[in-house]
Design a protein around this motif. Structure first.
Motif, PDB file in Angstrom:
ATOM      1  N   ALA A   1      36.972  45.166  27.620  1.00 30.45           N
ATOM      2  CA  ALA A   1      38.218  45.964  27.749  1.00 30.45           C
ATOM      3  C   ALA A   1      37.856  47.043  29.076  1.00 30.45           C
ATOM      4  O   ALA A   1      38.682  47.169  29.963  1.00 30.45           O
ATOM      5  N   ALA A   2      36.701  47.536  29.084  1.00 30.35           N
ATOM      6  CA  ALA A   2      36.312  48.346  30.221  1.00 30.35           C
ATOM      7  C   ALA A   2      36.351  47.627  31.655  1.00 30.35           C
ATOM      8  O   ALA A   2      36.440  48.262  32.407  1.00 30.35           O
ATOM      9  N   SER A   3      35.789  46.567  31.430  1.00 26.25           N
ATOM     10  CA  SER A   3      35.544  45.574  32.742  1.00 26.25           C
ATOM     11  C   SER A   3      36.854  45.341  33.387  1.00 26.25           C
ATOM     12  O   SER A   3      36.847  44.839  34.598  1.00 26.25           O
ATOM     13  N   ALA A   4      38.146  45.398  32.650  1.00 34.66           N
ATOM     14  CA  ALA A   4      39.321  45.228  33.487  1.00 34.66           C
ATOM     15  C   ALA A   4      39.587  46.262  34.726  1.00 34.66           C
ATOM     16  O   ALA A   4      40.054  45.742  35.737  1.00 34.66           O
ATOM     17  N   ARG A   5      38.936  47.253  34.964  1.00 37.84           N
ATOM     18  CA  ARG A   5      38.896  47.941  36.328  1.00 37.84           C
ATOM     19  C   ARG A   5      38.268  47.195  37.259  1.00 37.84           C
ATOM     20  O   ARG A   5      38.416  47.563  38.390  1.00 37.84           O
ATOM     21  N   TYR A   6      37.330  46.085  37.016  1.00 36.88           N
ATOM     22  CA  TYR A   6      36.782  45.514  38.087  1.00 36.88           C
ATOM     23  C   TYR A   6      37.486  43.989  38.274  1.00 36.88           C
ATOM     24  O   TYR A   6      36.818  43.250  38.976  1.00 36.88           O
ATOM     25  N   ALA A   7      38.623  43.730  37.725  1.00 37.99           N
ATOM     26  CA  ALA A   7      39.054  42.525  37.742  1.00 37.99           C
ATOM     27  C   ALA A   7      39.345  42.232  39.252  1.00 37.99           C
ATOM     28  O   ALA A   7      39.604  42.964  39.956  1.00 37.99           O
ATOM     29  N   PRO A   8      38.925  40.758  39.441  1.00 38.58           N
ATOM     30  CA  PRO A   8      39.230  40.583  41.239  1.00 38.58           C
ATOM     31  C   PRO A   8      40.470  40.708  41.424  1.00 38.58           C
ATOM     32  O   PRO A   8      40.502  41.230  42.888  1.00 38.58           O
ATOM     33  N   ALA A   9      41.738  40.619  40.986  1.00 38.20           N
ATOM     34  CA  ALA A   9      42.842  41.248  41.328  1.00 38.20           C
ATOM     35  C   ALA A   9      42.893  42.582  41.724  1.00 38.20           C
ATOM     36  O   ALA A   9      43.453  42.925  42.976  1.00 38.20           O
ATOM     37  N   VAL A  10      42.140  43.339  41.184  1.00 34.22           N
ATOM     38  CA  VAL A  10      42.234  44.849  41.292  1.00 34.22           C
ATOM     39  C   VAL A  10      41.384  45.120  42.562  1.00 34.22           C
ATOM     40  O   VAL A  10      41.731  45.765  43.531  1.00 34.22           O
ATOM     41  N   ILE A  11      40.136  44.386  42.488  1.00 33.80           N
ATOM     42  CA  ILE A  11      39.172  44.689  43.764  1.00 33.80           C
ATOM     43  C   ILE A  11      39.587  44.127  44.924  1.00 33.80           C
ATOM     44  O   ILE A  11      39.491  44.727  46.148  1.00 33.80           O
ATOM     45  N   THR A  12      40.016  42.760  44.928  1.00 34.16           N
ATOM     46  CA  THR A  12      40.407  42.212  46.353  1.00 34.16           C
ATOM     47  C   THR A  12      41.813  42.978  46.837  1.00 34.16           C
ATOM     48  O   THR A  12      41.922  42.915  48.075  1.00 34.16           O
ATOM     49  N   ALA A  13      42.685  43.657  46.044  1.00 29.51           N
ATOM     50  CA  ALA A  13      43.897  44.420  46.227  1.00 29.51           C
ATOM     51  C   ALA A  13      43.137  45.446  47.211  1.00 29.51           C
ATOM     52  O   ALA A  13      43.945  46.155  48.332  1.00 29.51           O
ATOM     53  N   GLU A  14      42.117  46.116  46.842  1.00 26.90           N
ATOM     54  CA  GLU A  14      41.424  47.177  47.437  1.00 26.90           C
ATOM     55  C   GLU A  14      40.844  46.810  48.961  1.00 26.90           C
ATOM     56  O   GLU A  14      40.979  47.437  50.042  1.00 26.90           O
ATOM     57  N   TRP A  15      40.454  45.586  48.977  1.00 24.62           N
ATOM     58  CA  TRP A  15      39.756  44.953  50.230  1.00 24.62           C
ATOM     59  C   TRP A  15      40.979  44.723  51.267  1.00 24.62           C
ATOM     60  O   TRP A  15      40.844  45.209  52.334  1.00 24.62           O
TER      61      TRP A  15
END
Length: 388
Positions: free
Chosen positions: A328-342
């Motif tokens: 559950a906690a790993s959702a903050r590192y989901a690819p969609a979340v991180i690639t949006a930051e990039w």
């Protein structure tokens, strides 16, 4: 830009970012310094050109290799005429900074390890410190790693974590403690073997499996033999498919002496594998809430690591609870979340066009102009167009 396109963590991050940018309609090229015939471990989307410059380590004496890489990359950038170049890992960052001087593209460099701890000549560190302020943006993976930067560089820094997700594969958790990574001193597998030796007699149905290849294989095999672990501990090499090491993992052990931000820990958490980890610099203590989403112990403390692993091995209900919380906690590192930051970072840079290294006006918000051409420089031994 990357050194190469093998089975490393930086390479995986580049492949994920490249895929996300292509889905957004952008043109992406990946440049690396490895040979065209070298295998590509992480898949790239169809239509992403791989420019492999054929200048791996050992292709020339040290200083000459650096000069040849700078010249080759500069020529490639002149041909590609990118809007943005993204570079990964210390030495590749230095080469990218040198090759980009005077070019009209934005340059993002990303540190994926701990430059203070990783073995490198003093000259690389001096060059990096001198050149870093010329980058348009510097991406670090953890808040703690910002301490590596001086005040000038820190003003251009952004923290973007690694994208992490479990492979879409069926898992059948077994009674195996698993470690994953390059077989070198950084990953501390000698310490993981020592920790397993402490708990092995009390848990004869559990094994230790360490996935990866590297220069420490012979020493690790000798350590396993010296501790009389026999068939209880194995070094099967690299997994044949990305994430294949997770298939039968019951517990994950992170024994690194230092890290940038451990991808394998994030993948284990995303797959629901309970982890015991050294709280090394950097990453584990920002990823794990001790006792909730994993177990943290002081860096280098073999007895504490053994005790944490045994706590998980001995309690199936605890493994289930911690594994579920980690997932559950790993959702903050989901690819969609991180690639949006990039993407937000890249878009923000495209509002300013100037020569790399020139002073830039203050940026006040995301650019409206869409990204046209992105070049990622791969970490292994390749460069240009994102692939540690």
């Amino acid at each position: 830009m990357l050194a190469g396109l093998g089975a490393g963590g930086a390479e995986r991050v580049v492949s994920l970012i490249a895929a996300a940018m292509v889905r957004g309609g952008d043109e992406v090229t990946v440049v690396s310094f490895d040979r065209p015939a070298d295998p590509v471990f992480h898949p790239f989307p169809a239509g992403v050109p791989l420019v492999r410059l054929g200048l791996p380590p050992g292709a020339a004496p040290g200083p000459l290799l650096v000069a040849r890489r700078v010249a080759a990359l500069r020529g490639t950038l002149g041909e590609l005429r990118p809007d943005v170049v993204v570079s990964f890992l210390t030495k590749i960052n230095v080469v990218s900074l040198l090759a980009s001087l005077g070019r009209r593209h934005r340059l993002i460099v990303s540190e994926r390890n701990n430059p203070r701890a990783q073995p490198a000549s003093r000259g690389w560190g001096m060059m990096l410190r001198a050149l870093l302020p010329r980058a348009d943006a510097i991406v670090m993976q953890t808040r703690a790693s910002l301490s590596l930067l001086d005040a000038r560089a820190r003003r251009r820094a952004r923290v973007i974590a690694n994208p992490m997700a479990a492979p879409l594969r069926e898992r059948r958790p077994g009674r195996a403690i698993v470690g994953v990574g390059r077989l070198d001193r950084q990953k501390g597998f000698d310490l993981l073997i020592d920790a397993f030796a402490r708990l092995a007699p009390s848990h004869p149905d559990w094994t230790l499996v360490i996935w990866g290849e590297g220069p420490e294989r012979a020493a690790l095999e000798a350590r396993i033999a010296a501790l009389d672990l026999g068939e209880r501990a194995s070094l099967p090499g690299n997994s044949t498919v990305p994430g294949g090491w997770l298939d039968q993992a019951g517990v994950f052990g992170l024994s690194s002496r230092y890290e940038g931000m451990p991808n394998v820990l994030g993948e284990a958490m995303a797959a629901g594998v309970p982890a015991a980890a050294f709280a090394c610099a950097f990453g584990p203590d920002e990823m794990i809430a001790h006792g909730e989403t994993g177990l943290l112990v002081p860096a280098g403390d073999v007895a504490a690591l053994a005790a944490a692993l045994e706590t998980l091995v001995a309690d199936a209900a605890l493994r289930e609870r911690i594994g579920a919380a980690a997932r559950a906690a790993s959702a903050r590192y989901a690819p969609a979340v991180i690639t949006a930051e990039w993407r937000a970072l890249i878009d923000s840079l495209l509002g300013v066009r100037a020569l790399v290294g020139e002073p830039q006006p203050e940026r006040r918000g995301p650019a409206a102009e869409p990204l046209d051409r992105l070049v990622g420089v791969a970490a292994g031994e390749a460069a240009v167009a994102q692939h540690g």
